[in-house]
Design an enzyme around this catalytic site. Sequence first.
Site, PDB file in Angstrom:
ATOM      1  CG  ASN A   1       1.814   1.313  34.920  1.00 34.97           C
ATOM      2  OD1 ASN A   1       0.809   1.597  35.553  1.00 34.97           O
ATOM      3  ND2 ASN A   1       2.893   2.084  34.877  1.00 34.97           N
TER       4      ASN A   1
ATOM      5  CB  CYS B   1       0.863   5.504  38.734  1.00 34.63           C
ATOM      6  SG  CYS B   1       1.083   5.484  36.957  1.00 34.63           S
TER       7      CYS B   1
ATOM      8  CG  HIS C   1       2.441   1.697  40.305  1.00 36.92           C
ATOM      9  ND1 HIS C   1       1.286   1.336  39.649  1.00 36.92           N
ATOM     10  CD2 HIS C   1       3.117   2.503  39.442  1.00 36.92           C
ATOM     11  CE1 HIS C   1       1.268   1.887  38.458  1.00 36.92           C
ATOM     12  NE2 HIS C   1       2.373   2.595  38.291  1.00 36.92           N
TER      13      HIS C   1
HETATM   14  N1  COA Z   1      11.130  -4.447  22.609  1.00 32.10           N
HETATM   15  C1  COA Z   1      12.395  -4.614  22.200  1.00 32.10           C
HETATM   16  N2  COA Z   1      13.356  -3.704  22.402  1.00 32.10           N
HETATM   17  C2  COA Z   1      13.006  -2.574  23.036  1.00 32.10           C
HETATM   18  C3  COA Z   1      11.706  -2.328  23.468  1.00 32.10           C
HETATM   19  C4  COA Z   1      10.738  -3.316  23.226  1.00 32.10           C
HETATM   20  N3  COA Z   1       9.452  -3.199  23.617  1.00 32.10           N
HETATM   21  N4  COA Z   1      11.663  -1.117  24.060  1.00 32.10           N
HETATM   22  C5  COA Z   1      12.899  -0.604  24.007  1.00 32.10           C
HETATM   23  N5  COA Z   1      13.720  -1.484  23.368  1.00 32.10           N
HETATM   24  C6  COA Z   1      15.145  -1.357  23.090  1.00 32.10           C
HETATM   25  C7  COA Z   1      15.612   0.086  23.043  1.00 32.10           C
HETATM   26  O1  COA Z   1      15.364   0.640  21.772  1.00 32.10           O
HETATM   27  C8  COA Z   1      17.083  -0.074  23.303  1.00 32.10           C
HETATM   28  O2  COA Z   1      17.705  -0.476  22.160  1.00 32.10           O
HETATM   29  P1  COA Z   1      19.195   0.058  21.786  1.00 32.10           P
HETATM   30  O3  COA Z   1      20.070  -0.437  22.902  1.00 32.10           O
HETATM   31  O4  COA Z   1      19.444  -0.563  20.460  1.00 32.10           O
HETATM   32  O5  COA Z   1      19.070   1.549  21.758  1.00 32.10           O
HETATM   33  C9  COA Z   1      17.138  -1.246  24.288  1.00 32.10           C
HETATM   34  O6  COA Z   1      15.873  -1.938  24.157  1.00 32.10           O
HETATM   35  C10 COA Z   1      17.312  -0.834  25.719  1.00 32.10           C
HETATM   36  O7  COA Z   1      16.399   0.193  25.991  1.00 32.10           O
HETATM   37  P2  COA Z   1      16.359   0.909  27.391  1.00 32.10           P
HETATM   38  O8  COA Z   1      15.384   2.048  27.332  1.00 32.10           O
HETATM   39  O9  COA Z   1      17.750   1.199  27.836  1.00 32.10           O
HETATM   40  O10 COA Z   1      15.766  -0.257  28.277  1.00 32.10           O
HETATM   41  P3  COA Z   1      15.536  -0.287  29.825  1.00 32.10           P
HETATM   42  O11 COA Z   1      16.232  -1.438  30.395  1.00 32.10           O
HETATM   43  O12 COA Z   1      15.717   1.061  30.454  1.00 32.10           O
HETATM   44  O13 COA Z   1      13.977  -0.606  29.879  1.00 32.10           O
HETATM   45  C11 COA Z   1      11.854   0.384  30.291  1.00 32.10           C
HETATM   46  C12 COA Z   1      13.028   0.297  29.352  1.00 32.10           C
HETATM   47  C13 COA Z   1      10.851   1.377  29.742  1.00 32.10           C
HETATM   48  C14 COA Z   1      11.192  -0.979  30.404  1.00 32.10           C
HETATM   49  C15 COA Z   1      12.344   0.823  31.705  1.00 32.10           C
HETATM   50  O14 COA Z   1      13.165   1.963  31.579  1.00 32.10           O
HETATM   51  C16 COA Z   1      11.209   1.132  32.636  1.00 32.10           C
HETATM   52  O15 COA Z   1      10.432   0.267  32.980  1.00 32.10           O
HETATM   53  N6  COA Z   1      11.125   2.366  33.131  1.00 32.10           N
HETATM   54  C17 COA Z   1      10.057   2.754  34.011  1.00 32.10           C
HETATM   55  C18 COA Z   1       8.799   2.942  33.214  1.00 32.10           C
HETATM   56  C19 COA Z   1       7.595   3.099  34.080  1.00 32.10           C
HETATM   57  O16 COA Z   1       7.450   2.429  35.066  1.00 32.10           O
HETATM   58  N7  COA Z   1       6.706   4.017  33.667  1.00 32.10           N
HETATM   59  C20 COA Z   1       5.500   4.263  34.328  1.00 32.10           C
HETATM   60  C21 COA Z   1       5.726   4.828  35.675  1.00 32.10           C
HETATM   61  S1  COA Z   1       4.244   5.043  36.487  1.00 32.10           S
END
Ligand code: COA
Length: 315
Positions: free
Chosen positions: A272, A108, A242
């Site tokens: 993204n 990215c 980003h």
């Molecule tokens: N819809 C509904 N629920 C979802 C979901 C979706 N699309 N994706 C995950 N969940 C659920 C998970 O299964 C979890 O459920 P559980 O509590 O029953 O286990 C719950 O939501 C929380 O998941 P979690 O992973 O703790 O959420 P989070 O707040 O960390 O958010 C991301 C997840 C991926 C959005 C976040 O971690 C993120 O944005 N990280 C950076 C990713 C990124 O930028 N990547 C590219 C970098 S260049």
Amino acid sequence: MKIIGTGRSHPSLVVTNEMLSQFLDTNDEWITTRTGIKERRIISSENLVDLAIDAAKKALSDANMDAKDLDYIICANVVNEYITPAMSCLIQGAIGATCPCFDLNGACVGFIYALEIAESFYRSGKYKNILIVCAEEPSRMVDWHDRSCSVLFGDGAAAAVLTEGDNIKATKMSASCNWDRLYQKHELQYSPYNSKPNSNLPLVMHGQDVFMFATRASIRDINSVMKQAGYTSDQVDHFLIHQANIRIINNIKQFVKQPDEKFPLNIQKYGNTSSASVPILLDEVNKEGRLKRGDIIVMSAFGAGFVSGACILEW
Ligand code: COA
């Protein structure tokens, strides 16, 4: 160097959160509150290289430059249809340029890596006019059954034309190997001498680790470029971050203590788009007339590797 033209190109298909919830156990409320994304553009009938060519032509037209006058083309790209030749070669031929070119995989951060390389090429005294194109298709990398990953990404391309100038004030690039937090392996051909198993698995992401890395790295890099160039955050007019997650951007905003207006957003429309994210945003604010000559811009990006980078420049 200085940026004298920008362009972008999006796939025509708009995929809303509602549309995803028809085949994934997800909903608009979760995606919006956790990421800020409402919809994304996904490649269907188009080819990524055609978006890249379109973005490049628009940037050249914005810069009022003929492709024949380019001295170099750098294309930031993670995956495309061809392993070889480089996508930059396909772009070079299609726009009628005759200069050398290469691709870089900076995840990215590709645009900011390319900016720094362009700046050092210029300083070498050999090259003056450089085209940077960022083109990405993460929709072909993710597992569309994985709700925690597939909802985050979108496809797109953007480009910038640079020429001689003294506008790039400081850059800061970094890499720290945490490859297993965000990666994808691809399938290689059979070799009679190599018994390693092949792999054709989708993108793997440990979201919370990436989130923490991204926030810390971006804050560190922004601080570093402002310090190197002798600017305070009050003196910066635009922070182009980003567009990976609105909550990462909000953390950065809190750190630099600057108002919302300085943080243009388009994550709600595109998600993204990997290395295309920052230059798509740059082109949007440019075409909307939000950039004035002399404005100070900070760009910051982070991604798989982990890699990160920031740049401060005068418009
Ligand atoms: N819809 C509904 N629920 C979802 C979901 C979706 N699309 N994706 C995950 N969940 C659920 C998970 O299964 C979890 O459920 P559980 O509590 O029953 O286990 C719950 O939501 C929380 O998941 P979690 O992973 O703790 O959420 P989070 O707040 O960390 O958010 C991301 C997840 C991926 C959005 C976040 O971690 C993120 O944005 N990280 C950076 C990713 C990124 O930028 N990547 C590219 C970098 S260049």
